[in-house]
Scaffold this motif. Sequence first.
Motif, PDB file in Angstrom:
ATOM      1  N   SER A 277       0.857  -1.180   0.000  1.00 57.86           N
ATOM      2  CA  SER A 277       0.000   0.000   0.000  1.00 57.86           C
ATOM      3  C   SER A 277       0.893   1.230   0.000  1.00 57.86           C
ATOM      4  O   SER A 277       2.097   1.143   0.250  1.00 57.86           O
ATOM      5  CB  SER A 277      -0.925   0.020   1.225  1.00 57.86           C
ATOM      6  N   GLN A 278       0.293   2.379  -0.251  1.00 57.86           N
ATOM      7  CA  GLN A 278       1.086   3.610  -0.307  1.00 57.86           C
ATOM      8  C   GLN A 278       1.705   3.954   1.039  1.00 57.86           C
ATOM      9  O   GLN A 278       2.882   4.299   1.121  1.00 57.86           O
ATOM     10  CB  GLN A 278       0.218   4.758  -0.797  1.00 57.86           C
ATOM     11  N   LEU A 279       0.906   3.879   2.100  1.00 55.52           N
ATOM     12  CA  LEU A 279       1.438   4.235   3.417  1.00 55.52           C
ATOM     13  C   LEU A 279       2.476   3.232   3.885  1.00 55.52           C
ATOM     14  O   LEU A 279       3.425   3.597   4.582  1.00 55.52           O
ATOM     15  CB  LEU A 279       0.301   4.332   4.446  1.00 55.52           C
ATOM     16  N   ASN A 280       2.314   1.968   3.509  1.00 55.66           N
ATOM     17  CA  ASN A 280       3.324   0.969   3.874  1.00 55.66           C
ATOM     18  C   ASN A 280       4.653   1.302   3.207  1.00 55.66           C
ATOM     19  O   ASN A 280       5.721   1.112   3.802  1.00 55.66           O
ATOM     20  CB  ASN A 280       2.870  -0.431   3.464  1.00 55.66           C
ATOM     21  N   GLY A 281       4.583   1.825   1.975  1.00 53.58           N
ATOM     22  CA  GLY A 281       5.806   2.270   1.302  1.00 53.58           C
ATOM     23  C   GLY A 281       6.437   3.441   2.030  1.00 53.58           C
ATOM     24  O   GLY A 281       7.658   3.508   2.184  1.00 53.58           O
ATOM     25  N   ALA A 282       5.589   4.365   2.509  1.00 60.93           N
ATOM     26  CA  ALA A 282       6.109   5.525   3.249  1.00 60.93           C
ATOM     27  C   ALA A 282       6.745   5.104   4.562  1.00 60.93           C
ATOM     28  O   ALA A 282       7.675   5.763   5.053  1.00 60.93           O
ATOM     29  CB  ALA A 282       4.977   6.512   3.511  1.00 60.93           C
ATOM     30  N   ARG A 283       6.279   3.984   5.137  1.00 64.92           N
ATOM     31  CA  ARG A 283       6.854   3.477   6.396  1.00 64.92           C
ATOM     32  C   ARG A 283       8.010   2.527   6.143  1.00 64.92           C
ATOM     33  O   ARG A 283       8.528   1.921   7.090  1.00 64.92           O
ATOM     34  CB  ARG A 283       5.778   2.734   7.201  1.00 64.92           C
ATOM     35  N   ASN A 284       8.397   2.349   4.889  1.00 66.23           N
ATOM     36  CA  ASN A 284       9.442   1.387   4.525  1.00 66.23           C
ATOM     37  C   ASN A 284       9.102  -0.017   5.012  1.00 66.23           C
ATOM     38  O   ASN A 284       9.972  -0.794   5.399  1.00 66.23           O
ATOM     39  CB  ASN A 284      10.808   1.813   5.084  1.00 66.23           C
ATOM     40  N   GLY A 285       7.805  -0.316   4.996  1.00 64.67           N
ATOM     41  CA  GLY A 285       7.372  -1.668   5.350  1.00 64.67           C
ATOM     42  C   GLY A 285       7.338  -1.955   6.829  1.00 64.67           C
ATOM     43  O   GLY A 285       7.232  -3.122   7.231  1.00 64.67           O
ATOM     44  N   ARG A 286       7.405  -0.934   7.666  1.00 66.78           N
ATOM     45  CA  ARG A 286       7.477  -1.173   9.118  1.00 66.78           C
ATOM     46  C   ARG A 286       6.124  -0.974   9.804  1.00 66.78           C
ATOM     47  O   ARG A 286       5.438   0.010   9.571  1.00 66.78           O
ATOM     48  CB  ARG A 286       8.503  -0.239   9.760  1.00 66.78           C
ATOM     49  N   LEU A 287       5.782  -1.911  10.659  1.00 67.74           N
ATOM     50  CA  LEU A 287       4.680  -1.752  11.599  1.00 67.74           C
ATOM     51  C   LEU A 287       5.284  -1.727  12.995  1.00 67.74           C
ATOM     52  O   LEU A 287       6.041  -2.630  13.362  1.00 67.74           O
ATOM     53  CB  LEU A 287       3.688  -2.913  11.485  1.00 67.74           C
ATOM     54  N   ILE A 288       4.994  -0.700  13.755  1.00 72.86           N
ATOM     55  CA  ILE A 288       5.550  -0.567  15.093  1.00 72.86           C
ATOM     56  C   ILE A 288       4.591  -1.208  16.090  1.00 72.86           C
ATOM     57  O   ILE A 288       3.418  -0.837  16.174  1.00 72.86           O
ATOM     58  CB  ILE A 288       5.786   0.910  15.462  1.00 72.86           C
ATOM     59  N   LEU A 289       5.089  -2.187  16.831  1.00 75.70           N
ATOM     60  CA  LEU A 289       4.282  -2.887  17.828  1.00 75.70           C
ATOM     61  C   LEU A 289       4.650  -2.385  19.213  1.00 75.70           C
ATOM     62  O   LEU A 289       5.826  -2.410  19.596  1.00 75.70           O
ATOM     63  CB  LEU A 289       4.514  -4.402  17.737  1.00 75.70           C
ATOM     64  N   THR A 290       3.673  -1.925  19.947  1.00 79.84           N
ATOM     65  CA  THR A 290       3.920  -1.459  21.313  1.00 79.84           C
ATOM     66  C   THR A 290       3.682  -2.599  22.292  1.00 79.84           C
ATOM     67  O   THR A 290       3.029  -3.595  21.979  1.00 79.84           O
ATOM     68  CB  THR A 290       3.016  -0.272  21.667  1.00 79.84           C
ATOM     69  N   SER A 291       4.215  -2.451  23.481  1.00 81.71           N
ATOM     70  CA  SER A 291       4.124  -3.511  24.478  1.00 81.71           C
ATOM     71  C   SER A 291       2.679  -3.724  24.925  1.00 81.71           C
ATOM     72  O   SER A 291       1.941  -2.764  25.171  1.00 81.71           O
ATOM     73  CB  SER A 291       4.989  -3.161  25.692  1.00 81.71           C
ATOM     74  N   SER A 292       2.280  -4.991  25.036  1.00 82.02           N
ATOM     75  CA  SER A 292       0.942  -5.321  25.535  1.00 82.02           C
ATOM     76  C   SER A 292       1.031  -6.038  26.877  1.00 82.02           C
ATOM     77  O   SER A 292       0.108  -6.739  27.283  1.00 82.02           O
ATOM     78  CB  SER A 292       0.206  -6.208  24.522  1.00 82.02           C
ATOM     79  N   GLN A 293       2.166  -5.874  27.560  1.00 76.94           N
ATOM     80  CA  GLN A 293       2.321  -6.503  28.863  1.00 76.94           C
ATOM     81  C   GLN A 293       1.330  -5.900  29.857  1.00 76.94           C
ATOM     82  O   GLN A 293       1.069  -4.698  29.831  1.00 76.94           O
ATOM     83  CB  GLN A 293       3.749  -6.289  29.385  1.00 76.94           C
ATOM     84  N   PRO A 294       0.799  -6.728  30.743  1.00 78.78           N
ATOM     85  CA  PRO A 294      -0.123  -6.193  31.749  1.00 78.78           C
ATOM     86  C   PRO A 294       0.619  -5.297  32.727  1.00 78.78           C
ATOM     87  O   PRO A 294       1.838  -5.459  32.927  1.00 78.78           O
ATOM     88  CB  PRO A 294      -0.653  -7.450  32.444  1.00 78.78           C
ATOM     89  N   PRO A 295      -0.051  -4.341  33.334  1.00 81.16           N
ATOM     90  CA  PRO A 295       0.630  -3.471  34.307  1.00 81.16           C
ATOM     91  C   PRO A 295       1.092  -4.266  35.525  1.00 81.16           C
ATOM     92  O   PRO A 295       0.449  -5.246  35.916  1.00 81.16           O
ATOM     93  CB  PRO A 295      -0.464  -2.457  34.697  1.00 81.16           C
ATOM     94  N   THR A 296       2.209  -3.868  36.088  1.00 82.09           N
ATOM     95  CA  THR A 296       2.723  -4.542  37.280  1.00 82.09           C
ATOM     96  C   THR A 296       1.953  -4.074  38.513  1.00 82.09           C
ATOM     97  O   THR A 296       1.516  -2.923  38.597  1.00 82.09           O
ATOM     98  CB  THR A 296       4.218  -4.243  37.481  1.00 82.09           C
ATOM     99  N   TRP A 297       1.798  -4.972  39.449  1.00 79.80           N
ATOM    100  CA  TRP A 297       1.093  -4.646  40.678  1.00 79.80           C
ATOM    101  C   TRP A 297       1.919  -3.658  41.492  1.00 79.80           C
ATOM    102  O   TRP A 297       3.102  -3.865  41.711  1.00 79.80           O
ATOM    103  CB  TRP A 297       0.856  -5.917  41.498  1.00 79.80           C
ATOM    104  N   GLN A 298       1.308  -2.583  41.870  1.00 81.03           N
ATOM    105  CA  GLN A 298       2.028  -1.566  42.633  1.00 81.03           C
ATOM    106  C   GLN A 298       1.469  -1.494  44.049  1.00 81.03           C
ATOM    107  O   GLN A 298       0.259  -1.526  44.264  1.00 81.03           O
ATOM    108  CB  GLN A 298       1.890  -0.192  41.959  1.00 81.03           C
ATOM    109  N   ARG A 299       2.402  -1.396  44.994  1.00 80.65           N
ATOM    110  CA  ARG A 299       1.981  -1.296  46.380  1.00 80.65           C
ATOM    111  C   ARG A 299       1.401   0.094  46.650  1.00 80.65           C
ATOM    112  O   ARG A 299       1.678   1.046  45.916  1.00 80.65           O
ATOM    113  CB  ARG A 299       3.177  -1.528  47.296  1.00 80.65           C
ATOM    114  N   GLN A 300       0.639   0.200  47.705  1.00 83.13           N
ATOM    115  CA  GLN A 300       0.069   1.475  48.091  1.00 83.13           C
ATOM    116  C   GLN A 300       1.181   2.391  48.593  1.00 83.13           C
ATOM    117  O   GLN A 300       1.998   1.999  49.422  1.00 83.13           O
ATOM    118  CB  GLN A 300      -0.983   1.277  49.187  1.00 83.13           C
ATOM    119  N   VAL A 301       1.218   3.591  48.044  1.00 81.39           N
ATOM    120  CA  VAL A 301       2.289   4.530  48.402  1.00 81.39           C
ATOM    121  C   VAL A 301       1.966   5.210  49.730  1.00 81.39           C
ATOM    122  O   VAL A 301       0.873   5.782  49.894  1.00 81.39           O
ATOM    123  CB  VAL A 301       2.476   5.588  47.294  1.00 81.39           C
TER     124      VAL A 301
END
Length: 505
Positions: free
Chosen positions: A315-339
């Motif tokens: 596609s045109q936009l895929n050409g503009a991105r040089n074929g790259r799809l950026i994947l962000t982290s889908s890790q669940p948030p870490t449990w945080q103690r009460q401050v």
Amino acid sequence: MHDAIKSFILERKDKKEESLLATKLVKDKDGGLNKILIKIIKSTKKTINDDLDSIAIRKKSKDETSLNFHTQKYHDLIALAEDNQIDIGEYKETYILQKQKVSDAHQFATWLDDNCKYAEGASVATHVSKLTHSSNKASCFFDQSSVQKSGYVTTSIIRNPVVDGAYDNALYSPIVSLLLVENEGRFFYEDIIEGKYDGLQGFEKSTEQLQVWKEELKKSIDKPTKSTSSLSKQIYFPVQKRPFNVEDWHLLSVLVSSSMAHSIFNMTAAKVFNDHNKSLRDKYRAKSLYSPETLISHPKTATLMVTQSSHQNTSQLNGARNGRLILTSSQPPTWQRQVKPPIYQTSWFRSGIPNYAVKEDIQFLREFLLRNDAQKLSTRDPKRRTWLVNWGEQIVDEAMYHANIIQTLPAGWSSAEDIKLKKSHQYFLDPYRDDEAFQAERDATEWEEEVCNDFSSWLNKRLQGKDNAFSPQPEHSKLWKSLMAAALRELKDTQKFSFEKEVNA
């Protein structure tokens, strides 16, 4: 729109003519006519090298178009060859013939005839099936829905989504580019959707020819049948015990939204984004200075390549991105103690920084220092010192991150009667306390020095370990103090900037 389409076709003509001179004259990888002429002239050894080199290495000026630059180089090479009686007549004739072909193909009516017939294979879309697999023949979709739902990331949440142009074959790329011609914020495909073809009027040689273009272009928008493909890799999950109807299944994996992918790309990996953030890092962070502009980073991202060779074939936009799809982290948030405010300890560093946050960095740093001791290597060596500084800064960053969590507690917590925390740490961790006497003392006291000393002592104790295998030296303490001092200076600048903004508001 008519003028915009006219300019679009003329620009394509210029690029084709430039290609003859700079990229491809008659076959792939021939380098274009100018490169061919340079090789021929050089091989004859009839010219002075300086004369040829002055032409070959000349750079394009800012005011010069790329086509004019390569055309001027061509004329200079022709003049040099003729002055030295070098026969290049065959190549001149080939160039004239190829240039005439380009000119003929880009006569407005001819170009529209040649490309509108491919409109059925072109799509204007937000979701492109080929981003899942380059051989995917499934339909693409143009999502114009404005419905938003909390908890779901959809194209409807993008304020100004960039629309992509998709096609079954790269042969259809020019017609997609025509559909995406823009004039004063409006695209040509929007005119076609509304049945407006004013932009084409004036290019036709007959009424019948204009009607043919209209009928063909409609096919790029009106696609009554939708199809999927096994290469779409869509995953359905049953929501009924015995699924039978369509609604008994829930679609888990949908088509990739190229509009969303491009939005993410522009925010994370585009050259403009990277260049701007790099300049900020070089200007401020590398020198331990506070940056008044926001410096953005996206940790734990991955890159998925869509087609390894010809990215524009997807596609045109895929050409503009040089074929790259950026994947962000889908890790669940870490449990945080009460401050809770650190009022029952004298030094915040003793238990304020969670072990998991710094354990790995301290372990790497300790092993590095132990290896240097075993080999009797000096940490004053620039390369080794750079490693020390890098690990030290990471530990300082973690310390400041957790300090910031305490600083976001409701201001004034350090006024508790039974508090045991050192005054210097109170000034450090409760900077917005609404107490004139407290703030006056904070401004008049060199509290940063004690905080730096306590940080250095805490880090040295962690590096020393239970086995006492490492013995920190004064030079180590001095470095830890300097790194923390730099972080505290940046913190004070940030707090001052935030306070001034609040006052001015």
